[in-house]
Scaffold this active site. Structure first.
Site, PDB file in Angstrom:
ATOM      1  N   THR A  12     -23.619  41.531   4.990  1.00 24.37           N
ATOM      2  CA  THR A  12     -23.233  42.840   5.525  1.00 24.37           C
ATOM      3  C   THR A  12     -22.963  42.769   7.018  1.00 24.37           C
ATOM      4  O   THR A  12     -22.172  43.545   7.552  1.00 24.37           O
ATOM      5  CB  THR A  12     -24.346  43.866   5.219  1.00 24.37           C
ATOM      6  N   SER A  58     -24.531  37.729  -0.026  1.00 23.32           N
ATOM      7  CA  SER A  58     -25.584  36.742  -0.299  1.00 23.32           C
ATOM      8  C   SER A  58     -26.238  36.904  -1.663  1.00 23.32           C
ATOM      9  O   SER A  58     -27.023  36.056  -2.075  1.00 23.32           O
ATOM     10  CB  SER A  58     -26.636  36.732   0.807  1.00 23.32           C
ATOM     11  N   THR A  91     -28.646  40.120   3.850  1.00 28.72           N
ATOM     12  CA  THR A  91     -30.082  40.428   3.791  1.00 28.72           C
ATOM     13  C   THR A  91     -30.678  40.151   2.407  1.00 28.72           C
ATOM     14  O   THR A  91     -31.874  39.924   2.285  1.00 28.72           O
ATOM     15  CB  THR A  91     -30.339  41.919   4.115  1.00 28.72           C
ATOM     16  N   ASP A  92     -29.821  40.163   1.357  1.00 21.66           N
ATOM     17  CA  ASP A  92     -30.377  40.177  -0.002  1.00 21.66           C
ATOM     18  C   ASP A  92     -31.115  38.897  -0.397  1.00 21.66           C
ATOM     19  O   ASP A  92     -32.073  38.946  -1.165  1.00 21.66           O
ATOM     20  CB  ASP A  92     -29.259  40.475  -1.016  1.00 21.66           C
TER      21      ASP A  92
END
Ligand code: SIN
Length: 321
Positions: A12, A58, A91-92
């Protein structure tokens, strides 16, 4: 002055939206890492180099991207003119990549992962601030001779094994699973951040582990009615698959406890030579080992991080010789 190398992988932080007012209608991994740097005025004049290693959301992280990342880290960290590396990431799965790199890195130089919850085109984009902080953390770590892998998000520095995404959409989305941040970065010139004398010790297993094909390790969860059906379905295909099943991480209830139906199926898996490790589905605290445990407890890692650790263990990482 030594350089900071920024390795881009997408996420992101590199995301864009057609309509910036609709926060969730965006596409991750659109801008190059060079464009991300250009958007941070505080980085002008800082000796930086950008390398685009991947460009993915990700959620689609893979061993082959980790291999590319390992190769890039191997090259960049060996350079005398490089102080350390920043990795821009989604972030995932940031916690999985962080945990992997922590196990493989020799710990000589700082490697700092950063990300963003809002895309680059958002009026509230957090990526530029996080990227600026991550570069500063590399520089400050190098100045203090701190080597290792950490994550920088929302003004805090987290250990690579503690860090985890704890909120699906808040700007302040990461925590340490019960552990405190290593450093709370000063938000103004009046306050001084307190720095530890060392970053957490790295596994030093070496980037070479990423060159081999990993064994299959899957995650199952204990829950009401968990009768082991999924585990038995996996066992039925375990040996005929091109990548046979070698390990299972079970995300247990509470302190890593398991529904008896699931435990029975995991005993069958153990009898078939599958390695089983226990983690917890609870967000904080982890699983402490207890006398008489049927399967080893992974003390603090999330189930997704434990899958990375078990994969490395099955590859022989940590074994003498
Ligand atoms: C991703 O993980 O690549 C998308 C989500 C994010 O970065 O926040």
């Amino acid at each position: 002055m030594q350089k900071v190398v920024i390795l881009g992988t997408g996420g992101t932080i590199a995301g864009t939206a057609n309509d910036p007012s609709r926060a969730w209608a965006y596409q991750a991994a659109q801008l190059s890492v060079a464009q991300l740097i250009e958007a941070v005025p505080a980085l002008q004049g800082v000796p930086l180099e950008a390398v685009q290693v991947a460009q993915v959301d990700s959620k689609d992280m893979s061993w082959s991207i980790w291999r590319q990342l390992g190769r890039a880290l191997h090259v960049q960290l060996a350079r005398d003119d490089v102080a350390g590396v920043v990795i821009t990431h989604g972030t995932d799965t940031l916690e999985e990549t962080a945990c992997l790199l922590q196990a493989l890195h020799d710990g000589a130089k700082p490697v700092v992962l950063t990300a963003a919850m809002y895309p680059a085109t958002s009026p509230d984009a957090d990526g530029p601030g996080n990227l600026r902080d991550a570069v500063r953390v590399v520089q400050e770590s190098a100045r203090r001779c701190l080597g290792g892998v950490v994550a920088v998000m929302h003004g805090r520095v987290w250990s690579a094994v503690d860090v985890r995404k704890a909120h699906s959409h808040a700007l302040d989305a990461f925590d340490g699973g019960g552990a405190s941040p290593l450093v709370a970065l000063a938000q103004d010139d009046r306050s001084e951040a307190v720095w530890p004398s060392a970053w957490p010790t790295c596994g030093r297993f070496g980037w070479g582990y990423l060159e081999v094909n990993p064994p299959r390790v899957e995650i199952v969860c204990s829950h009401a009615d968990a009768d082991g059906w999924l585990v038995r379905a996996m066992l039925a295909h375990a040996q005929t698959s091109a990548r046979p099943l070698k390990g299972i991480v079970v995300a247990g209830t509470g302190h890593g406890t398991l529904h008896e139906g699931l435990a029975q199926a995991l005993r069958e898996a153990t009898q078939q030579g599958i390695t089983v490790w226990r983690s917890s589905r609870v967000a904080r605290g982890g699983v402490l080992a207890r006398e008489g445990d049927e399967w080893p407890a992974v003390p603090h890692l999330t189930a997704a991080q434990a899958r990375v650790a078990l994969t490395l263990s099955l590859l022989g990482a940590g074994r003498a010789g």
